[in-house]
Design a protein around this motif. Structure first.
Motif, PDB file in Angstrom:
ATOM      1  N   SER A  39      -0.209  -9.796  21.936  1.00  0.00           N
ATOM      2  CA  SER A  39      -0.795  -9.292  20.697  1.00  0.00           C
ATOM      3  C   SER A  39      -2.080  -8.518  20.985  1.00  0.00           C
ATOM      4  N   PRO A  40      -2.321  -7.432  20.236  1.00  0.00           N
ATOM      5  CA  PRO A  40      -3.580  -6.699  20.385  1.00  0.00           C
ATOM      6  C   PRO A  40      -4.729  -7.371  19.639  1.00  0.00           C
ATOM      7  N   TYR A  41      -4.424  -8.500  18.954  1.00  0.00           N
ATOM      8  CA  TYR A  41      -5.442  -9.194  18.167  1.00  0.00           C
ATOM      9  C   TYR A  41      -5.670 -10.596  18.723  1.00  0.00           C
ATOM     10  N   THR A  42      -6.938 -11.014  18.793  1.00  0.00           N
ATOM     11  CA  THR A  42      -7.265 -12.365  19.227  1.00  0.00           C
ATOM     12  C   THR A  42      -7.080 -13.333  18.061  1.00  0.00           C
ATOM     13  N   SER A  43      -7.076 -14.629  18.382  1.00  0.00           N
ATOM     14  CA  SER A  43      -6.971 -15.653  17.336  1.00  0.00           C
ATOM     15  C   SER A  43      -8.171 -15.585  16.397  1.00  0.00           C
ATOM     16  N   GLU A  44      -9.349 -15.299  16.956  1.00  0.00           N
ATOM     17  CA  GLU A  44     -10.549 -15.185  16.120  1.00  0.00           C
ATOM     18  C   GLU A  44     -10.404 -14.015  15.149  1.00  0.00           C
ATOM     19  N   GLU A  45      -9.889 -12.899  15.628  1.00  0.00           N
ATOM     20  CA  GLU A  45      -9.705 -11.738  14.765  1.00  0.00           C
ATOM     21  C   GLU A  45      -8.723 -12.034  13.644  1.00  0.00           C
ATOM     22  N   MET A  46      -7.631 -12.739  13.952  1.00  0.00           N
ATOM     23  CA  MET A  46      -6.639 -13.055  12.927  1.00  0.00           C
ATOM     24  C   MET A  46      -7.209 -14.017  11.889  1.00  0.00           C
ATOM     25  N   SER A  47      -8.034 -14.967  12.331  1.00  0.00           N
ATOM     26  CA  SER A  47      -8.643 -15.921  11.410  1.00  0.00           C
ATOM     27  C   SER A  47      -9.609 -15.210  10.459  1.00  0.00           C
ATOM     28  N   VAL A  48     -10.450 -14.342  11.020  1.00  0.00           N
ATOM     29  CA  VAL A  48     -11.404 -13.580  10.207  1.00  0.00           C
ATOM     30  C   VAL A  48     -10.655 -12.619   9.294  1.00  0.00           C
ATOM     31  N   TRP A  49      -9.593 -12.037   9.803  1.00  0.00           N
ATOM     32  CA  TRP A  49      -8.735 -11.131   9.037  1.00  0.00           C
ATOM     33  C   TRP A  49      -8.276 -11.818   7.752  1.00  0.00           C
ATOM     34  N   LEU A  50      -7.743 -13.037   7.884  1.00  0.00           N
ATOM     35  CA  LEU A  50      -7.246 -13.783   6.724  1.00  0.00           C
ATOM     36  C   LEU A  50      -8.355 -14.069   5.722  1.00  0.00           C
ATOM     37  N   GLN A  51      -9.519 -14.475   6.220  1.00  0.00           N
ATOM     38  CA  GLN A  51     -10.618 -14.795   5.310  1.00  0.00           C
ATOM     39  C   GLN A  51     -11.140 -13.540   4.602  1.00  0.00           C
ATOM     40  N   GLY A  52     -11.072 -12.405   5.286  1.00  0.00           N
ATOM     41  CA  GLY A  52     -11.435 -11.150   4.636  1.00  0.00           C
ATOM     42  C   GLY A  52     -10.468 -10.794   3.521  1.00  0.00           C
ATOM     43  N   LEU A  53      -9.167 -11.042   3.739  1.00  0.00           N
ATOM     44  CA  LEU A  53      -8.172 -10.795   2.697  1.00  0.00           C
ATOM     45  C   LEU A  53      -8.371 -11.745   1.517  1.00  0.00           C
ATOM     46  N   LEU A  54      -8.750 -12.968   1.837  1.00  0.00           N
ATOM     47  CA  LEU A  54      -8.995 -13.948   0.780  1.00  0.00           C
ATOM     48  C   LEU A  54     -10.140 -13.504  -0.118  1.00  0.00           C
ATOM     49  N   ALA A  55     -11.178 -12.929   0.480  1.00  0.00           N
ATOM     50  CA  ALA A  55     -12.309 -12.433  -0.301  1.00  0.00           C
ATOM     51  C   ALA A  55     -11.865 -11.302  -1.235  1.00  0.00           C
ATOM     52  N   ILE A  56     -10.969 -10.433  -0.765  1.00  0.00           N
ATOM     53  CA  ILE A  56     -10.441  -9.362  -1.607  1.00  0.00           C
ATOM     54  C   ILE A  56      -9.656  -9.941  -2.774  1.00  0.00           C
ATOM     55  N   ALA A  57      -8.827 -10.951  -2.490  1.00  0.00           N
ATOM     56  CA  ALA A  57      -8.005 -11.561  -3.529  1.00  0.00           C
ATOM     57  C   ALA A  57      -8.854 -12.172  -4.643  1.00  0.00           C
ATOM     58  N   TRP A  58     -10.044 -12.673  -4.282  1.00  0.00           N
ATOM     59  CA  TRP A  58     -10.930 -13.306  -5.265  1.00  0.00           C
ATOM     60  C   TRP A  58     -11.939 -12.327  -5.869  1.00  0.00           C
ATOM     61  N   ALA A  59     -11.976 -11.115  -5.383  1.00  0.00           N
ATOM     62  CA  ALA A  59     -13.052 -10.184  -5.746  1.00  0.00           C
ATOM     63  C   ALA A  59     -13.142  -9.916  -7.242  1.00  0.00           C
ATOM     64  N   ASP A  60     -11.996  -9.834  -7.920  1.00  0.00           N
ATOM     65  CA  ASP A  60     -12.022  -9.512  -9.347  1.00  0.00           C
ATOM     66  C   ASP A  60     -12.118 -10.745 -10.224  1.00  0.00           C
ATOM     67  N   GLY A  61     -12.324 -11.922  -9.601  1.00  0.00           N
ATOM     68  CA  GLY A  61     -12.460 -13.155 -10.370  1.00  0.00           C
ATOM     69  C   GLY A  61     -11.145 -13.807 -10.711  1.00  0.00           C
TER      70      GLY A  61
END
Length: 231
Positions: free
Chosen positions: A7-29
């Protein structure tokens, strides 16, 4: 049988990736079911099994950028998936737009694509209200004046290449194999709302279908996985 793919992505990158997506999902309340399904599907792939979906991400945009900015390839593909999550319910909101621009600036990415998507934001309250429902958002994005604005985004998503099995599985689970049927929600014999087919709600549905096909091909051809469960 599953082939071994680096994979071109590390485990840390994938974990942060998911949390960044979670922030987007919650952005509009609102954490809509469509958005939750997207995040859950990635979490189930053990990309970040300890991340809770019941609250906003503990990571700030600066925290996300600090990890992903080191890998421009990961940063741009993160932004692509973030855009997908933002429009998963068919409505692109100002809070989602603001957070996406933050990510873009912090990770030193070209914001041209986001500017074209920003142009589709409702210009007034009545338009925003109309776009807050599935039916309203469908008619909003079908408006001829907005279609040209979305072409740069469509082209950008068409350039999303798949190189990671976890991401490929996520995309295959995230994107339905066929356009869900439109339907009426009826309560006590009265129609409450009409839900259009997903291909009408999501202005980038064709791009998602193409991306799903590329993900399936990667898993089958490169990883030698049985993809029948996604069909």
């Amino acid at each position: 049988m599953t082939g071994t793919i680096k994979s071109p992505y590390t485990s840390e990158e994938m974990s942060v990736w998911l949390q960044g997506l979670l922030a987007i999902a919650w952005a509009d309340g609102h954490f809509d079911e469509e958005e939750k399904d997207l995040i859950t599907s990635l979490s189930e792939l053990e990309a970040a099994p300890n991340v809770s979906l019941d609250s906003t991400s503990d990571l700030s945009p600066q925290d996300v950028a600090a990890v992903l900015d080191k890998n421009p390839f990961a940063a741009e593909n993160f932004l692509r998936t973030a855009v997908m999550v933002a429009i998963a319910d068919g409505v692109y909101s100002e809070p989602e737009d603001e957070l996406l621009h933050q990510y873009c600036e912090l990770m030193h990415l070209d914001n041209t694509i986001l500017e074209s998507l920003r142009a589709t934001l409702p210009k007034n309250q009545s338009q925003a209200t109309a776009g807050s429902s599935a039916e309203g958002s469908a008619s909003f994005y079908e408006d001829a004046q907005y279609k040209p604005m979305l072409k740069p985004v469509q082209k950008w998503l068409d350039g999303f290449e798949i190189h990671d099995p976890r991401l490929a599985r996520f995309l295959c689970k995230m994107i339905p194999p066929q356009c869900p049927f439109e339907r009426d929600v009826v309560v006590f014999g009265q129609k409450v709302v009409h839900i259009p087919a997903m291909c009408k709600i999501n202005p980038l549905y064709e791009q998602l279908v193409g991306l799903r096909f590329r993900a399936l091909s990667f898993l089958a051809d490169e990883c030698r996985e049985d993809v029948s469960k996604y069909c």
